[in-house]
Motif scaffolding. Sequence first.
Motif, short mmCIF file in Angstrom:
data_model
loop_
_atom_site.label_atom_id
_atom_site.label_comp_id
_atom_site.label_asym_id
_atom_site.label_seq_id
_atom_site.Cartn_x
_atom_site.Cartn_y
_atom_site.Cartn_z
N ARG A 260 1.18 -1.30 -0.04
CA ARG A 260 -0.30 0.01 0.19
C ARG A 260 1.28 1.53 -0.50
N THR A 261 0.22 2.06 -0.50
CA THR A 261 1.03 3.77 -0.70
C THR A 261 0.44 3.95 0.78
N ARG A 262 1.01 5.58 0.95
CA ARG A 262 1.10 6.74 2.14
C ARG A 262 0.18 7.69 1.41
N TYR A 263 0.13 7.67 0.18
CA TYR A 263 -0.46 9.03 -0.76
C TYR A 263 -0.67 8.59 -1.56
N SER A 264 -1.69 8.82 -2.02
CA SER A 264 -2.55 8.64 -3.98
C SER A 264 -1.43 9.58 -4.84
N GLY A 265 -1.71 8.42 -6.14
CA GLY A 265 -0.57 8.41 -7.21
C GLY A 265 -0.87 7.60 -7.99
N TYR A 266 -0.66 8.40 -9.36
CA TYR A 266 -0.70 7.70 -10.76
C TYR A 266 1.05 6.96 -10.45
N ILE A 267 1.41 4.94 -10.53
CA ILE A 267 1.68 4.19 -10.96
C ILE A 267 2.47 4.71 -12.09
N LYS A 268 3.41 4.80 -11.98
CA LYS A 268 4.99 5.25 -13.21
C LYS A 268 6.05 3.54 -13.75
N SER A 269 5.41 3.30 -12.77
CA SER A 269 6.69 1.32 -13.15
C SER A 269 6.71 0.52 -11.90
N MET A 270 6.75 -0.97 -12.41
CA MET A 270 6.41 -1.71 -11.77
C MET A 270 7.40 -2.48 -12.02
N PRO A 271 8.42 -2.83 -11.77
CA PRO A 271 9.32 -3.81 -12.57
C PRO A 271 9.40 -4.65 -12.29
N GLN B 69 11.24 -13.71 -8.37
CA GLN B 69 11.59 -12.98 -6.95
C GLN B 69 11.72 -11.50 -6.65
N ILE B 70 11.81 -11.41 -5.03
CA ILE B 70 11.50 -10.41 -5.20
C ILE B 70 12.41 -10.03 -3.70
N LYS B 71 13.56 -9.10 -3.24
CA LYS B 71 14.57 -9.15 -2.61
C LYS B 71 13.83 -7.90 -1.34
N ALA B 72 14.02 -7.84 -0.17
CA ALA B 72 13.18 -7.47 0.79
C ALA B 72 14.28 -5.71 0.49
N GLY B 73 13.62 -4.67 0.25
CA GLY B 73 14.09 -3.11 0.24
C GLY B 73 14.11 -2.81 -1.35
N GLU B 74 13.64 -3.80 -2.07
CA GLU B 74 13.65 -3.58 -3.95
C GLU B 74 12.50 -2.52 -4.24
N VAL B 75 12.68 -1.86 -4.27
CA VAL B 75 11.91 -0.84 -5.13
C VAL B 75 10.98 -1.85 -5.75
N ILE B 76 9.31 -1.82 -5.66
CA ILE B 76 8.42 -2.60 -6.28
C ILE B 76 7.66 -2.00 -7.28
N LEU B 77 7.51 -0.58 -6.62
CA LEU B 77 6.44 -0.07 -7.57
C LEU B 77 7.34 1.93 -7.34
N GLU B 78 6.99 2.48 -8.34
CA GLU B 78 6.76 3.74 -8.53
C GLU B 78 6.11 4.71 -8.55
N LEU B 79 5.41 5.10 -7.84
CA LEU B 79 4.28 6.82 -8.78
C LEU B 79 5.19 7.86 -9.37
N ASN B 80 3.89 8.36 -10.24
CA ASN B 80 4.27 9.49 -10.85
C ASN B 80 5.05 10.93 -10.01
N ASP B 81 5.72 11.36 -10.05
CA ASP B 81 6.85 12.02 -9.14
C ASP B 81 7.16 13.75 -9.45
N SER B 82 5.93 13.79 -10.17
CA SER B 82 6.44 15.36 -10.98
C SER B 82 5.76 16.24 -10.07
N GLU B 83 4.22 16.03 -9.34
CA GLU B 83 4.01 17.25 -8.84
C GLU B 83 5.22 17.20 -7.20
N ASN B 84 5.64 16.13 -7.20
CA ASN B 84 6.62 15.95 -5.78
C ASN B 84 7.84 16.73 -5.35
#
Length: 199
Positions: A1-12, A18-33
């Motif tokens: 889950r995310t803390r803030y709303s936003g459009y999903i930019k990438s899901m690698p 297999q996923i390791k703890a700490g890896e980026v699994i989802l990135e939101l569009n950060d232009s506003e931020n």
Amino acid sequence: RTRYSGYIKSMPFDVGEQIKAGEVILELNDSENQELVSKSEAALTVAEAQLRAQVTSQDLAQKAYERLLVLQKSGVSTKQQMEEALASLAIEKAQTELEEARVEQAKSDLKQSRLRLLENKILAPNNGFLAERLVDIGDLAKPDVALMKIVNLDNVRTVVHIVEKDYEDVKLGQKAVITVDTFPGRTFSGHVKRKAPVL
């Protein structure tokens, strides 16, 4: 889950990877931020400039007061001039404190906007495999919506059905070996954790 709303930019990661703890699994569009960080940086620069100007103004008021003190000893300055200089210095000191508070507020705002920018990257909480993607790139991610399921297969719980005549032979803590049709020829070891109270 995310803390803030936003459009999903990438899901690698794709399902099954297999996923390791700490890896980026989802990135939101950060232009506003990104814009928020830029505005916060600019606001801090302005606040610091205003503080420098105010410190200079306070220094001038301090020097004017000190000059009048010297003149007072010679009997040149009046009581009214001294009171006005002292009042002016007090006002300048209060204004300096206000500008210092504004700088601290601007620093805090910048820190918060940078943290918000970092929270656009969702990190895997633990090791595992991506079992299901519940959203896709371009979807709106919200704090109350699950994004994906990550499963850890290091320890697996399974329910095993046994025939009635074997019920009494099964004991809690007893070692067990399990085979499954999906992996013929492989065995999985474990132990009995719970036993159904009814047949």
